[in-house]
Design a protein around this motif. Structure first.
Motif, PDB file in Angstrom:
ATOM      1  N   UNK A   1     -89.014  96.652  20.812  1.00  0.00           N
ATOM      2  CA  UNK A   1     -87.765  97.346  20.556  1.00  0.00           C
ATOM      3  C   UNK A   1     -86.870  97.475  21.698  1.00  0.00           C
ATOM      4  N   UNK A   2     -85.622  97.139  21.393  1.00  0.00           N
ATOM      5  CA  UNK A   2     -84.576  97.188  22.500  1.00  0.00           C
ATOM      6  C   UNK A   2     -84.609  95.975  23.161  1.00  0.00           C
ATOM      7  N   UNK A   3     -85.292  94.922  22.911  1.00  0.00           N
ATOM      8  CA  UNK A   3     -85.318  93.755  23.700  1.00  0.00           C
ATOM      9  C   UNK A   3     -84.586  92.797  23.036  1.00  0.00           C
ATOM     10  N   UNK A   4     -84.629  91.381  23.883  1.00  0.00           N
ATOM     11  CA  UNK A   4     -83.877  90.296  23.158  1.00  0.00           C
ATOM     12  C   UNK A   4     -84.514  88.891  23.433  1.00  0.00           C
ATOM     13  N   UNK A   5     -84.336  87.852  22.757  1.00  0.00           N
ATOM     14  CA  UNK A   5     -85.004  86.616  22.823  1.00  0.00           C
ATOM     15  C   UNK A   5     -83.617  85.612  22.741  1.00  0.00           C
ATOM     16  N   UNK A   6     -83.621  84.741  23.517  1.00  0.00           N
ATOM     17  CA  UNK A   6     -82.450  83.750  23.326  1.00  0.00           C
ATOM     18  C   UNK A   6     -83.222  82.287  23.066  1.00  0.00           C
ATOM     19  N   UNK A   7     -82.710  81.702  21.934  1.00  0.00           N
ATOM     20  CA  UNK A   7     -83.346  80.413  21.531  1.00  0.00           C
ATOM     21  C   UNK A   7     -82.366  79.342  21.603  1.00  0.00           C
ATOM     22  N   UNK A   8     -82.691  78.044  21.962  1.00  0.00           N
ATOM     23  CA  UNK A   8     -81.802  76.958  22.082  1.00  0.00           C
ATOM     24  C   UNK A   8     -82.612  75.938  21.274  1.00  0.00           C
ATOM     25  N   UNK A   9     -81.864  75.302  20.216  1.00  0.00           N
ATOM     26  CA  UNK A   9     -82.392  74.104  19.421  1.00  0.00           C
ATOM     27  C   UNK A   9     -81.260  73.308  19.138  1.00  0.00           C
ATOM     28  N   UNK A  10     -81.460  72.128  18.654  1.00  0.00           N
ATOM     29  CA  UNK A  10     -80.500  70.856  18.695  1.00  0.00           C
ATOM     30  C   UNK A  10     -80.576  70.617  17.312  1.00  0.00           C
ATOM     31  N   UNK A  11     -79.148  70.273  16.818  1.00  0.00           N
ATOM     32  CA  UNK A  11     -78.905  69.983  15.413  1.00  0.00           C
ATOM     33  C   UNK A  11     -78.075  68.495  15.575  1.00  0.00           C
ATOM     34  N   UNK A  12     -78.255  67.802  14.625  1.00  0.00           N
ATOM     35  CA  UNK A  12     -77.667  66.299  14.472  1.00  0.00           C
ATOM     36  C   UNK A  12     -76.532  66.389  13.697  1.00  0.00           C
ATOM     37  N   UNK A  13     -75.439  66.000  13.982  1.00  0.00           N
ATOM     38  CA  UNK A  13     -74.242  66.183  13.148  1.00  0.00           C
ATOM     39  C   UNK A  13     -74.332  64.843  12.366  1.00  0.00           C
ATOM     40  N   UNK A  14     -73.734  64.670  11.049  1.00  0.00           N
ATOM     41  CA  UNK A  14     -73.493  63.497  10.284  1.00  0.00           C
ATOM     42  C   UNK A  14     -72.475  62.514  10.945  1.00  0.00           C
ATOM     43  N   UNK A  15     -72.604  61.275  10.919  1.00  0.00           N
ATOM     44  CA  UNK A  15     -71.552  60.315  11.410  1.00  0.00           C
ATOM     45  C   UNK A  15     -70.164  60.553  10.884  1.00  0.00           C
ATOM     46  N   UNK A  16     -69.976  61.061   9.787  1.00  0.00           N
ATOM     47  CA  UNK A  16     -68.854  61.102   8.989  1.00  0.00           C
ATOM     48  C   UNK A  16     -68.144  62.491   9.140  1.00  0.00           C
ATOM     49  N   UNK A  17     -68.669  63.484   9.783  1.00  0.00           N
ATOM     50  CA  UNK A  17     -68.518  64.876   9.668  1.00  0.00           C
ATOM     51  C   UNK A  17     -67.282  65.005  10.772  1.00  0.00           C
ATOM     52  N   UNK A  18     -66.230  65.519  10.229  1.00  0.00           N
ATOM     53  CA  UNK A  18     -65.040  65.910  11.132  1.00  0.00           C
ATOM     54  C   UNK A  18     -64.306  67.229  10.788  1.00  0.00           C
ATOM     55  N   UNK A  19     -63.699  67.936  11.680  1.00  0.00           N
ATOM     56  CA  UNK A  19     -62.921  69.120  11.287  1.00  0.00           C
ATOM     57  C   UNK A  19     -63.521  70.173  12.125  1.00  0.00           C
ATOM     58  N   UNK A  20     -62.941  71.250  11.717  1.00  0.00           N
ATOM     59  CA  UNK A  20     -63.476  72.611  12.427  1.00  0.00           C
ATOM     60  C   UNK A  20     -64.799  73.152  11.470  1.00  0.00           C
ATOM     61  N   UNK A  21     -65.685  73.612  12.263  1.00  0.00           N
ATOM     62  CA  UNK A  21     -66.711  74.138  11.818  1.00  0.00           C
ATOM     63  C   UNK A  21     -67.447  75.259  12.673  1.00  0.00           C
ATOM     64  N   UNK A  22     -67.734  76.481  11.758  1.00  0.00           N
ATOM     65  CA  UNK A  22     -68.382  77.668  12.718  1.00  0.00           C
ATOM     66  C   UNK A  22     -69.729  77.493  12.334  1.00  0.00           C
ATOM     67  N   UNK A  23     -70.624  78.240  13.619  1.00  0.00           N
ATOM     68  CA  UNK A  23     -72.084  78.066  13.587  1.00  0.00           C
ATOM     69  C   UNK A  23     -72.460  79.271  12.727  1.00  0.00           C
ATOM     70  N   UNK A  24     -73.309  79.202  11.911  1.00  0.00           N
ATOM     71  CA  UNK A  24     -73.907  80.485  11.139  1.00  0.00           C
ATOM     72  C   UNK A  24     -75.156  80.449  11.392  1.00  0.00           C
ATOM     73  N   UNK A  25     -75.722  81.485  12.001  1.00  0.00           N
ATOM     74  CA  UNK A  25     -77.201  81.796  12.255  1.00  0.00           C
ATOM     75  C   UNK A  25     -77.691  82.694  11.323  1.00  0.00           C
ATOM     76  N   UNK A  26     -78.955  82.734  10.784  1.00  0.00           N
ATOM     77  CA  UNK A  26     -79.667  83.945   9.840  1.00  0.00           C
ATOM     78  C   UNK A  26     -81.058  83.709  10.462  1.00  0.00           C
ATOM     79  N   UNK A  27     -81.419  84.914  10.829  1.00  0.00           N
ATOM     80  CA  UNK A  27     -82.823  85.194  11.312  1.00  0.00           C
ATOM     81  C   UNK A  27     -83.650  85.923  10.146  1.00  0.00           C
ATOM     82  N   UNK A  28     -84.953  85.579  10.429  1.00  0.00           N
ATOM     83  CA  UNK A  28     -85.922  86.166   9.367  1.00  0.00           C
ATOM     84  C   UNK A  28     -85.717  85.621   7.937  1.00  0.00           C
ATOM     85  N   UNK A  29     -85.254  84.516   7.658  1.00  0.00           N
ATOM     86  CA  UNK A  29     -84.591  84.265   6.495  1.00  0.00           C
ATOM     87  C   UNK A  29     -85.606  84.848   5.006  1.00  0.00           C
TER      88      UNK A  29
END
Length: 197
Positions: free
Chosen positions: A83-111
């Motif tokens: 309680x009251x503590x935090x954990x930082x996670x770092x993971x890597x995603x791969x973008x499609x070769x044809x993806x362009x434009x502006x995107x926002x990252x959305x993270x959902x925990x405990x889905x």
């Protein structure tokens, strides 16, 4: 007279966790087809420890509204966050070769709501306030720029045909080899009636 009702029994909830995504960090710029590191901080703002195994989703969105987002990664977490503590996670995603434009990252925990949070299950999603500008990576564009056939040839005998393949794109070819096809045609139009040699 075999039944008796006891005095009032007061029931209260034990200390419970409350997981939230408190921060998201991603590059401001990226190229299509590349690996993209994403970091996010999970904070337990409840009164009890969050312990067990759960899954975090990382998605990309064209806006800052939750919903209709494109899922890019499901990452399992096993451990505990007091309680009251935090954990930082770092993971890597791969973008499609044809993806362009502006995107926002959305993270959902405990889905899957594997961690019981009682009335605090609805605050597990966060949208990054900084967009990622995704540009198209340099790509090759192969063209046959010239063909030199023999002046004459004989049936059932080998002949030599030369052609030049030029990369008119913005990036180098990545394949170690590829196949070219040579056809014979009665006219300069390439269609299914041509003969593959």
């Amino acid at each position: 007279n075999n039944t008796r009702v006891s005095e009032v029994l007061a029931l209260t909830l034990p200390p419970l966790p409350d997981l939230v995504v408190s921060d998201i960090a991603a590059p401001a710029d990226a190229l299509s087809g590349t690996a993209l590191p994403i970091s996010w901080t999970l904070r337990n703002q409840g009164t009890g420890e969050a312990s067990g195994t759960w899954t975090d989703y990382v998605s990309l969105s064209t806006d800052q509204a939750v919903g209709n987002d494109q899922l890019f990664g499901a990452f399992s977490f096993e451990g505990s966050i007091p309680a009251g503590q935090s954990v930082t996670r770092t993971q890597t995603i791969t973008l499609p070769i044809n993806l362009t434009g502006t995107r926002y990252v959305v993270v959902q925990t405990d889905v899957s709501n594997q961690i019981f949070e009682h009335a605090n299950e609805s605050n597990n999603v966060r949208v990054d306030d900084q967009a990622i500008a995704i540009a198209l990576s340099p790509v090759p564009n192969l063209r046959v720029t010239s063909v030199t056939p023999p002046t004459e040839a004989f049936s059932s005998q080998q002949t030599v045909v030369e052609w030049v393949v030029t990369n008119t794109g913005t990036g180098a070819t990545s394949a170690p080899f590829w196949y070219d096809a040579v056809y014979l045609s009665l006219d300069p139009v390439l269609d299914q009636s041509n003969t593959l040699l």
